[in-house]
Design an enzyme around this catalytic site. Structure first.
Site, PDB file in Angstrom:
ATOM      1  CG  ASP A  21     -14.070  22.255 -18.814  1.00 43.07           C
ATOM      2  OD1 ASP A  21     -12.657  21.917 -18.754  1.00 43.07           O
ATOM      3  OD2 ASP A  21     -14.661  20.958 -18.971  1.00 43.07           O
ATOM      4  CG  ASP A  23     -11.097  18.539 -23.198  1.00 42.26           C
ATOM      5  OD1 ASP A  23     -11.084  18.958 -24.197  1.00 42.26           O
ATOM      6  OD2 ASP A  23     -10.318  18.152 -22.336  1.00 42.26           O
TER       7      ASP A  23
END
Length: 247
Positions: A21, A23
């Site tokens: 991922d 953020d």
């Protein structure tokens, strides 16, 4: 297994790919998203007399890690508010799910421009380590802003495969907490799901990893909490990616 990554304390199991991922995992832009969601929902709730007021707990419960419009829909539903879906082309401020989501996106772009972003040092250390090992890497982010964030953080050249909110829309696949985005990233890297590690900080992200057939789901605790990450599917939890540097 060639180009293998051995993660500390994982019984010598080796992996061929890392599916990150963005953020909150590679960059602290989860904080930018939190600020943007807070700015947008605080204003929206006040304008429409919606209670209770928006809090960071709402972000983790309804928004974090999900595609933008799914986050809007879920958070509004928690207050008993249902809006027409609208279209992604709806201008910011339109009274639709898409219009509200686009208002949030404007807030995100403004904050990113004002504050910029730098990758976590521990994340850079792991990326460098995996590059030396020849381990395949991809970014899997629900955000449509992922390319801009990667560029701003100086990471765009490190990832040939990026599966983001734009890819979800173009390919017609389900976003997190479904596992489809991670599976597509592994496929584009040419690596089996079982040989891939999912690295996530959001509850919806670890749920996505747990829903698939991936080799390992790692939770990164940037605020969601160790227990919550484990309860939602993380098989191990770290506070920084440097903890994953192995052999």
């Amino acid at each position: 297994m060639n180009n293998a990554w051995a993660i500390p304390h994982r019984d010598d199991r080796r992996f061929s790919a890392a599916l990150f991922d963005l953020d909150g995992v590679l960059t602290p832009t989860a904080e930018v998203h939190m600020k943007a969601w807070n700015r947008m929902f605080t204003d929206y709730f006040a304008k429409h007399g919606i209670t209770p007021q928006y809090t960071d707990e709402d972000y983790f419960a309804y928004v974090d890690g999900k595609p933008r419009y799914d986050g809007v829909r879920a958070c509004l539903a928690s207050r008993g508010v249902v809006l027409p879906e609208g279209s992604p082309d709806d201008p910011a401020g339109t009274e639709t799910v898409c219009g509200v989501g686009n208002t949030k996106n404007d807030a995100f772009e403004a904050i990113l421009h004002e504050e910029g972003v730098e990758a976590y040092p521990g994340s850079i250390a792991l990326i460098d380590h995996l590059e030396k090992l020849g381990v395949a890497m991809a970014v899997v982010s629900s955000s449509r802003n992922a390319p801009a964030v990667l560029e701003a953080a100086g990471l765009a050249h490190r990832f040939e495969v990026v599966v983001d909110g734009n890819v979800v829309a173009a390919e017609g696949i389900d976003g997190k907490p479904a596992p489809d985005m991670f599976s597509l990233a592994a496929q584009r890297l040419g690596v089996a799901d079982q040989d891939s590690v999912v690295v996530e900080d959001a509850l919806s992200g670890v749920q996505a990893g747990a829903a698939g057939d991936f080799g390992l789901v790692v939770g990164v605790d940037r605020g969601a909490g160790v227990d919550a990450l484990v309860d939602n599917g993380a098989e191990m939890v770290v506070t920084g990616l440097e903890e994953l540097i192995g052999q």
